[in-house]
Scaffold this motif. Sequence first.
Motif, PDB file in Angstrom:
ATOM      1  N   GLU A   1     -18.631 -32.259 -18.329  1.00  0.00           N
ATOM      2  CA  GLU A   1     -17.388 -32.922 -17.897  1.00  0.00           C
ATOM      3  C   GLU A   1     -17.690 -34.083 -16.955  1.00  0.00           C
ATOM      4  N   ALA A   2     -18.533 -33.815 -15.959  1.00  0.00           N
ATOM      5  CA  ALA A   2     -18.803 -34.838 -14.941  1.00  0.00           C
ATOM      6  C   ALA A   2     -19.529 -36.034 -15.536  1.00  0.00           C
TER       7      ALA A   2
ATOM      8  N   MET B   1     -23.655 -41.527 -20.826  1.00  0.00           N
ATOM      9  CA  MET B   1     -24.618 -40.886 -19.906  1.00  0.00           C
ATOM     10  C   MET B   1     -25.548 -41.931 -19.309  1.00  0.00           C
ATOM     11  N   THR B   2     -25.009 -42.692 -18.392  1.00  0.00           N
ATOM     12  CA  THR B   2     -25.752 -43.763 -17.710  1.00  0.00           C
ATOM     13  C   THR B   2     -26.345 -43.217 -16.407  1.00  0.00           C
TER      14      THR B   2
ATOM     15  N   ASP C   1     -25.687 -39.588 -11.543  1.00  0.00           N
ATOM     16  CA  ASP C   1     -25.435 -39.420 -10.102  1.00  0.00           C
ATOM     17  C   ASP C   1     -24.109 -38.702  -9.872  1.00  0.00           C
ATOM     18  N   ASN C   2     -23.096 -39.080 -10.654  1.00  0.00           N
ATOM     19  CA  ASN C   2     -21.803 -38.382 -10.542  1.00  0.00           C
ATOM     20  C   ASN C   2     -21.978 -36.887 -10.827  1.00  0.00           C
ATOM     21  N   ALA C   3     -22.763 -36.588 -11.855  1.00  0.00           N
ATOM     22  CA  ALA C   3     -22.957 -35.177 -12.230  1.00  0.00           C
ATOM     23  C   ALA C   3     -23.691 -34.425 -11.122  1.00  0.00           C
TER      24      ALA C   3
ATOM     25  N   GLN D   1     -17.388 -40.735  -3.237  1.00  0.00           N
ATOM     26  CA  GLN D   1     -18.833 -40.802  -3.455  1.00  0.00           C
ATOM     27  C   GLN D   1     -19.199 -40.966  -4.928  1.00  0.00           C
ATOM     28  N   LEU D   2     -18.202 -41.025  -5.795  1.00  0.00           N
ATOM     29  CA  LEU D   2     -18.474 -41.137  -7.234  1.00  0.00           C
ATOM     30  C   LEU D   2     -18.362 -42.579  -7.703  1.00  0.00           C
ATOM     31  N   ASP D   3     -19.041 -42.882  -8.805  1.00  0.00           N
ATOM     32  CA  ASP D   3     -18.850 -44.177  -9.465  1.00  0.00           C
ATOM     33  C   ASP D   3     -17.675 -44.004 -10.420  1.00  0.00           C
TER      34      ASP D   3
END
Length: 576
Positions: free
Chosen positions: A208-209, A252-253, A258-260, A333-335
Motif C-alpha cells: 500500500e505504502a 516503486m521509485t 522511503d515512504n514505505a 515526512q512523506l513524499d
Amino acid sequence: MKTNYRSAEWFYGRDELGMGHRAALRTMGVDVEAVKGRPVIGIANSWSELNNCNITLRTVAESVKVGVRAAGGLPLEFPTISLGEEFMKPSAMLYRNLMAMDLEETLRANPVDAVVLLSNCDKTGPAQLMGAASANLPAIQVNGGPRTAGVWHGIEIGSGTDLWKYWDEFRTGKITERDWRDLEECLSCSAGACNVMGTATTMSAMSEALGMMLPGTSSIAAGDPLRMLAAEASGRAIVALAERNVRPSDIMTPAAFDNAIRTCMALGGSTNAIVHLIAIAGRLGIELPLQRFDAIGRTVPCLANIKPSGEHLVHALHAAGGVPAIMKEIAAQLDLECVTGTGNSVGENLRGVQSSNAGVIRPLTNPVSPEGAIAVLWGNLAPGGAVVKTSAATRSLLEHIGRAMVFENYQDMLQRIENPDLDVDGDSVLVLKNCGPKGVPGMPEWGAIPVPAKLQRQGVTDMVRISDARMSGTAYGTVVLHVCPEAAAGGPLAIVETGDMIRLDVPNRQLELLVTGEEITRRMTHWRPPTTPHLRGYPRLYIDHVLQADLGCDFDFLRPKSAEELRFVPPVVGRS
Ligand code: FES
C-alpha cells in the motif's frame, strides 16, 4: 489511451502463429474479436491447499475478474507456486526467490499486458513484487486479508504473538494441557493471514505504502465482503494502469521506498520488511543500504498500537483507518507526489483521511515508542549490520553486557536449551550460529531463541539473543537478527565462543564482541565453513547464489548490474 498491447503480437502478429494463438483462446470460450484492442490482464494466484493463509484467494480472483471485465480487459488467471509459512520447512524464505522467478518468467513468456498479484502469507507478497518489478509490466497487488481473532479466556488471541507467549506459560506449567488445547482451537478460527503486525500484514502495508495496492485495502479482514469490493476495484484499476502503461518502475521509485520505510517504522513493522524491501528495490536497480533504514527509524516514531509492539490486533487498526491513517499521521515526512496504483498521488489518496481512534493509531504527540520500530547495529560482531526490533524489545536490555552462551546451530540449541545444567543466568547472551541465508539454507525464523524454562521459572521473561537468523514478525523480545555476514559465510559470528563477553548498545547502534582483534584473527584462521548435505537442486542453487541479508537475500543473478540489464526486454517475435 494505449491500444498496441504486447499481447497483440501473439494474437495479431505473424499470421500462422496468430491463428494458432487465437484458436487457443477460443478453446477457453473467449471471443477473440470481441476483445481485440483490449489488454490481457493476468491474475497471478498463489491460492494453495498447502497455504491456509492464501486459501480465500480463489474467491478474490473471481471479484478481480468482475472488475477487469467491467473495465474492458480480458482476465486470464494462472497459478503460481505458493509459500505457506505454516507448512514449508525449513522456511518459506528459501523459496521466495523461486516464486519471484516463477512469476517473472510466466509473465515474460505469455501474452499478458498487465497483472493482478494475489498474495497473503508472508513471502508471497514480496516474491510477487520482486517478480513484477523484474518483468516491469503494469501490476497491482491484492491481498487476502487478516484472519478473524479467536477469543480464549476472554482474551482476543493474536496469531503467533500469543502462541509464543502462551507456549512459554505452558512449558513452565502456568497453564494446563486443557488450556493449551483450547488455545489451538482459538488459533484456527478462520482462514487468512496472521492478525498481528507480523510479516504478512507488514508487507501488505508496504505494498500500500509503495502504491502497489489500493489504499486502505490491506487490512480488510479476509471474511469481510468489502474485500471482494476491493478486489473488484483493483480489477478496474489494473485496466487503467495498462491503458496508461504505468509500470512498477514508475510507482516503486526511491521516494516510494522511503515512504514505505517510514510507514513501516510508524506501524511497528516486521524486521523481515527490511530484507524484502531491499530485495524488491534491488530488482529495480535501487540501492537501499541498512543505513537508510536506521536513519529513517530515528526520525519516525512507532504509532500503531498493534501486537507485538502494542496491544491490539489488525482489525482494530483497520477500524481506526488502516494504513492510510498511519500515513496521514506522518504525512509531513512523506513524499506526497509519488504515483500510486489508483492513478492519483500519495497526497491525493490521503486527502480527507484521518485516524478515528487515537488509542490504536497514536498521534505523534503520544507514540507507542518515540523512535521507529527497528534499529540497525554495527560493530566487530556484525560488520555488515544486524537488526533489532526495538518496539518489541525490553527497554532495560537495549544497553547490556553479558556472557555468551553459544549454540553452533539450531539442532544444538534444541538439544541443550532446556538442559537444567546449561550455564546461563538472566544476564547471559544467547548466541545462535549457522542459521543465515546460506547456513540452513534459507535463513529461517529461528532467531527468537526460547528463554530457558529454568530461567522463566525464576521470573526471567526476556534475554538478549543474537543470531544470523530471522524472526517471525509476530514474535517479540530483545532479539538481534540478520547478523551479517552470517556465520556460514565466515562472518565474525562464526568464531564467538561460550564465555566471551558481548556488548549490545542500541542507543549507539553497536554490537561488539569484547575480544581482542588479535584473538579474533587467530580464531578466524582456524575457522572452516560448515559442511552441507545440499549437493544438488534448488537448495544448492540457493547456497551458491544467495546474497547476504544486507542485500535482501536475493540471488546475485537476479539483481540488474547495469542500466542496460535493467532495461532489457526479451523480444517476443518468433515465439510459437
Ligand atoms: Fe501465513 Fe502468518 S503464517 S500470514
